[in-house]
Design an enzyme around this catalytic site. Structure first.
Site, PDB file in Angstrom:
ATOM      1  N   ILE A 177     -23.888 117.755 -55.497  1.00  0.00           N
ATOM      2  CA  ILE A 177     -23.703 117.003 -54.249  1.00  0.00           C
ATOM      3  C   ILE A 177     -24.944 117.144 -53.362  1.00  0.00           C
ATOM      4  CG2 ILE A 177     -22.338 116.862 -52.111  1.00  0.00           C
ATOM      5  CD1 ILE A 177     -19.845 117.410 -53.778  1.00  0.00           C
ATOM      6  N   VAL A 233     -29.526 131.561 -47.047  1.00  0.00           N
ATOM      7  CA  VAL A 233     -29.534 131.304 -45.607  1.00  0.00           C
ATOM      8  C   VAL A 233     -28.597 132.338 -44.999  1.00  0.00           C
ATOM      9  CG1 VAL A 233     -28.851 129.688 -43.800  1.00  0.00           C
ATOM     10  CG2 VAL A 233     -30.052 128.860 -45.818  1.00  0.00           C
ATOM     11  N   ALA A 288     -13.660 113.022 -60.673  1.00  0.00           N
ATOM     12  CA  ALA A 288     -12.682 111.941 -60.546  1.00  0.00           C
ATOM     13  C   ALA A 288     -12.075 111.548 -61.894  1.00  0.00           C
ATOM     14  CB  ALA A 288     -13.358 110.726 -59.910  1.00  0.00           C
ATOM     15  N   HIS A 294     -32.513  98.067 -80.467  1.00  0.00           N
ATOM     16  CA  HIS A 294     -33.901  98.322 -80.113  1.00  0.00           C
ATOM     17  C   HIS A 294     -34.399  97.230 -79.177  1.00  0.00           C
ATOM     18  CE1 HIS A 294     -38.004  99.713 -80.508  1.00  0.00           C
ATOM     19  NE2 HIS A 294     -38.389  98.451 -80.728  1.00  0.00           N
TER      20      HIS A 294
HETATM   21  P1  FAD Z   1      -9.007 113.335 -53.781  1.00  0.00           P
HETATM   22  O1  FAD Z   1      -9.857 112.208 -54.141  1.00  0.00           O
HETATM   23  O2  FAD Z   1      -9.615 114.487 -53.050  1.00  0.00           O
HETATM   24  O3  FAD Z   1      -7.818 112.743 -52.900  1.00  0.00           O
HETATM   25  C1  FAD Z   1      -6.864 113.559 -52.323  1.00  0.00           C
HETATM   26  C2  FAD Z   1      -6.147 112.782 -51.256  1.00  0.00           C
HETATM   27  O4  FAD Z   1      -5.027 113.561 -50.834  1.00  0.00           O
HETATM   28  C3  FAD Z   1      -6.968 112.507 -50.011  1.00  0.00           C
HETATM   29  O5  FAD Z   1      -6.983 111.127 -49.736  1.00  0.00           O
HETATM   30  C4  FAD Z   1      -6.230 113.260 -48.888  1.00  0.00           C
HETATM   31  O6  FAD Z   1      -6.211 112.517 -47.674  1.00  0.00           O
HETATM   32  C5  FAD Z   1      -4.829 113.377 -49.448  1.00  0.00           C
HETATM   33  N1  FAD Z   1      -4.091 114.536 -48.960  1.00  0.00           N
HETATM   34  C6  FAD Z   1      -4.425 115.845 -49.071  1.00  0.00           C
HETATM   35  N2  FAD Z   1      -3.441 116.621 -48.566  1.00  0.00           N
HETATM   36  C7  FAD Z   1      -2.478 115.780 -48.128  1.00  0.00           C
HETATM   37  C8  FAD Z   1      -1.212 115.965 -47.522  1.00  0.00           C
HETATM   38  N3  FAD Z   1      -0.717 117.192 -47.295  1.00  0.00           N
HETATM   39  N4  FAD Z   1      -0.500 114.869 -47.200  1.00  0.00           N
HETATM   40  C9  FAD Z   1      -0.964 113.618 -47.445  1.00  0.00           C
HETATM   41  N5  FAD Z   1      -2.139 113.378 -48.017  1.00  0.00           N
HETATM   42  C10 FAD Z   1      -2.883 114.455 -48.363  1.00  0.00           C
HETATM   43  N6  FAD Z   1     -16.664 112.953 -58.900  1.00  0.00           N
HETATM   44  C11 FAD Z   1     -17.060 112.223 -59.954  1.00  0.00           C
HETATM   45  O7  FAD Z   1     -16.368 112.213 -60.980  1.00  0.00           O
HETATM   46  N7  FAD Z   1     -18.202 111.472 -59.922  1.00  0.00           N
HETATM   47  C12 FAD Z   1     -18.997 111.456 -58.834  1.00  0.00           C
HETATM   48  O8  FAD Z   1     -20.021 110.772 -58.823  1.00  0.00           O
HETATM   49  C13 FAD Z   1     -18.621 112.211 -57.702  1.00  0.00           C
HETATM   50  N8  FAD Z   1     -19.372 112.203 -56.594  1.00  0.00           N
HETATM   51  C14 FAD Z   1     -18.950 112.897 -55.503  1.00  0.00           C
HETATM   52  C15 FAD Z   1     -19.733 112.879 -54.361  1.00  0.00           C
HETATM   53  C16 FAD Z   1     -19.354 113.572 -53.238  1.00  0.00           C
HETATM   54  C17 FAD Z   1     -20.206 113.536 -52.006  1.00  0.00           C
HETATM   55  C18 FAD Z   1     -18.126 114.299 -53.248  1.00  0.00           C
HETATM   56  C19 FAD Z   1     -17.669 115.049 -52.031  1.00  0.00           C
HETATM   57  C20 FAD Z   1     -17.342 114.338 -54.382  1.00  0.00           C
HETATM   58  C21 FAD Z   1     -17.749 113.644 -55.521  1.00  0.00           C
HETATM   59  N9  FAD Z   1     -16.993 113.665 -56.691  1.00  0.00           N
HETATM   60  C22 FAD Z   1     -17.415 112.959 -57.775  1.00  0.00           C
HETATM   61  C23 FAD Z   1     -15.760 114.447 -56.798  1.00  0.00           C
HETATM   62  C24 FAD Z   1     -14.543 113.526 -56.643  1.00  0.00           C
HETATM   63  O9  FAD Z   1     -14.598 112.911 -55.384  1.00  0.00           O
HETATM   64  C25 FAD Z   1     -13.264 114.323 -56.806  1.00  0.00           C
HETATM   65  O10 FAD Z   1     -13.283 115.024 -58.023  1.00  0.00           O
HETATM   66  C26 FAD Z   1     -12.056 113.404 -56.794  1.00  0.00           C
HETATM   67  O11 FAD Z   1     -11.996 112.662 -55.600  1.00  0.00           O
HETATM   68  C27 FAD Z   1     -10.771 114.196 -56.972  1.00  0.00           C
HETATM   69  O12 FAD Z   1      -9.702 113.311 -56.980  1.00  0.00           O
HETATM   70  P2  FAD Z   1      -8.235 113.777 -56.579  1.00  0.00           P
HETATM   71  O13 FAD Z   1      -7.365 112.623 -56.923  1.00  0.00           O
HETATM   72  O14 FAD Z   1      -7.942 115.093 -57.159  1.00  0.00           O
HETATM   73  O15 FAD Z   1      -8.251 113.987 -55.004  1.00  0.00           O
END
Ligand code: FAD
Length: 481
Positions: free
Chosen positions: A193, A246, A331, A455
């Site tokens: 990141i 840091v 993701a 190619h």
């Molecule tokens: P998330 O996408 O984190 O979604 C969780 C959701 O749950 C959120 O919308 C949140 O609002 C909701 N939530 C949490 N607690 C509660 C609650 N109690 N009640 C209601 N809602 C709630 N991964 C990749 O594979 N490729 C990439 O290029 C990549 N780039 C990234 C770049 C950055 C800057 C960051 C920060 C991450 C990146 N990732 C990447 C990682 C990726 O974003 C995560 O692995 C992925 O989003 C995880 O998906 P998830 O469904 O587990 O949860």
């Protein structure tokens, strides 16, 4: 809990509408389950779509255009330096994110999945309380469910000693806002990141310094791949400080004064000021504040919800997927686990046992790997044979002026079965798909070498790396031993 709030019943409730959560909701609706998808965010898509993968890759694409235009001078094609219209970049990023979020909403509607905007917490193993999404205080409803899938994701980790309340200290979400273009940016953390965000700001004109506590960037990735990236990053970034910690930060007017020290305590501390600091030191699973203590769900010391191969938690009614269910926090791992969880709930045979989860770092050049890495093989004492094809020998890489690449395959010495593939170079994130398939299908180096690669393409480097497993390759002569 306010007992007077309306209560609804459903087969499945999914908490979190990220790539894990919405994939699970869709897969369940496709099996005719009644599904409610709850998320506190304004738009579906979770971290990935709203403040992670999609906005970062949108801005990295723009960074790539800037870099390519600059480098075209070497091909006899000169462009004027770009005029950066930050508001225009933000508008484009928002359009991309908005279009994807609208797509998720539309797909949910078409499948009859109800998206509810609320903050969720468990009251017991079969009851979810919904609270107001913005203040999390006022209860607005309740859902009784047969099964729940936790897909609540993760958030940026904080280092308590560096947790100063300053608008000049960013996490990845704030950095991707693109609120301004700092003259100098310090990135704390040499993981993917930090390097991706650093790449964006460096292309837009900021002087970027990266500081990493360990002795190398991208801990966990094979060093031969990282070396190729690092040799370019030393030109992209102003400075890369390795084995450096840091220890303190303080806001000084419109800047942040940062104190550095050698990670081993060997060098005397020194200070430097930066306009902005990005803290990118990992992510913490969102397993707290969910009411899990009112269920039988077990959480590990690092905060991950413990699951079996069917994504089942220790509570019969509750499953967990994605970032909250363990590493790697990616993701595509979340969306695969979503399918497994739903198949298991539907009583279909299912298990999350991937042979290869691709990891891609979208820097310039990109790094991608899948399956066994050389680092992991060495740690586990697994004997492997490694063949490396340098992109200096690729016609296509030469044609695009990007010989800074390497494709390697890791095979079992006797059977030549492909155990891992690692690539650094332009487009590595796309090229790795062939490696994922090869590993998943149990292919051998012979299979890859005999597959005809078009190619001139960079994919030929995969075929030639496979040829090298038998001694020599068309474009890389190795005399017989
Ligand atoms: P998330 O996408 O984190 O979604 C969780 C959701 O749950 C959120 O919308 C949140 O609002 C909701 N939530 C949490 N607690 C509660 C609650 N109690 N009640 C209601 N809602 C709630 N991964 C990749 O594979 N490729 C990439 O290029 C990549 N780039 C990234 C770049 C950055 C800057 C960051 C920060 C991450 C990146 N990732 C990447 C990682 C990726 O974003 C995560 O692995 C992925 O989003 C995880 O998906 P998830 O469904 O587990 O949860």
């Amino acid at each position: 809990m306010n007992e007077n709030v309306p209560t609804r019943e459903t087969d499945l409730v999914v908490i979190g509408a990220g790539p894990g959560g919405y994939s699970a909701a869709f897969a369940a609706a496709d099996r005719e389950m009644k599904v409610i998808l709850v998320d506190a965010g304004e738009h579906p898509g979770g971290v990935c779509l709203n403040r992670g993968c999609i906005p970062s890759k949108t801005l990295l694409h723009i960074a790539g255009l800037i870099n390519q235009a600059r480098e075209a001078a070497g091909f006899g094609l000169k462009f004027q330096p770009p005029e950066i219209d930050l508001a225009g970049l933000r508008r484009w990023r928002d359009r991309v994110v908005g279009k994807n979020a609208a797509g998720v909403r539309q797909l949910a509607r078409a499948r009859g999945v109800e998206i509810v905007r609320a903050w969720a917490r468990l009251q017991d193993s079969q009851t979810l309380v919904l609270a107001d999404a913005s203040n999390h205080q006022q209860d607005v409803g309740r859902v009784r469910f047969d099964k729940a899938i936790l897909a609540v994701g993760s958030r940026p980790s904080i280092i308590p000693a560096l947790d100063i309340d300053s608008p000049h200290v960013w996490d990845s979400t704030a950095a991707l806002e693109l609120s301004d273009l700092p003259a100098s940016l310090l990135v704390i953390g040499g993981g993917y990141i930090g390097l991706e965000v650093g790449t964006i700001y460096a292309a837009l004109g900021s002087e970027v310094t990266v500081v990493e506590m360990t002795d190398g960037l991208l801990p966990g990735a094979d060093r031969d791949l990282v070396r190729v990236l690092q040799s370019r990053l030393t030109r992209t970034f102003k400075d890369i400080l390795l084995s450096t910690k840091v220890t303190q930060m303080a806001e000084t007017g419109s800047a942040v004064s940062v104190t550095f020290a050698g990670a081993g305590g060997e060098s005397p501390a020194w200070q430097q000021s930066f306009d902005r600091v990005l803290l990118a030191v990992g992510r913490t699973p969102n397993s707290d504040r969910l009411g899990l203590e009112k269920t039988n769900v077990k959480v590990s010391a690092r905060g991950f919800v413990e699951v079996d191969q069917q994504q089942r938690t220790a509570d019969d009614h509750i499953y967990a997927i994605g970032d909250v269910a363990g590493d790697p926090m990616l993701a595509h791992k979340a969306s695969r686990q979503a399918k497994v969880a739903v198949e298991a709930i539907a009583g279909e045979p299912a298990a999350f046992e991937p042979r290869a989860i691709p990891a891609v770092v979208f820097t310039d050049p990109e790094i991608a790997w899948a399956g066994l890495t050389e680092t992991r093989a060495a740690q586990r004492g697994i004997e492997v044979q490694v063949s490396r094809f340098p992109w200096g020998a690729s016609g296509r890489a030469t044609a695009i002026g990007r010989n800074d690449g390497l494709t390697k395959i890791i095979v079992a010495p006797d059977s030549k079965r492909i155990l891992g593939v690692g690539i650094v170079g332009v487009g590595a994130g796309e090229l790795i798909a062939e490696g994922v398939l090869a590993i998943g299908m149990g292919a051998t180096a012979r299979d890859l070498a005999a597959s005809i690669h078009a190619h001139p393409t960079l994919s030929e480097t995969v075929g030639e790396a496979a040829e090298l497993a038998f001694g020599t390759a068309t474009h890389l002569y190795r005399p017989p031993r």
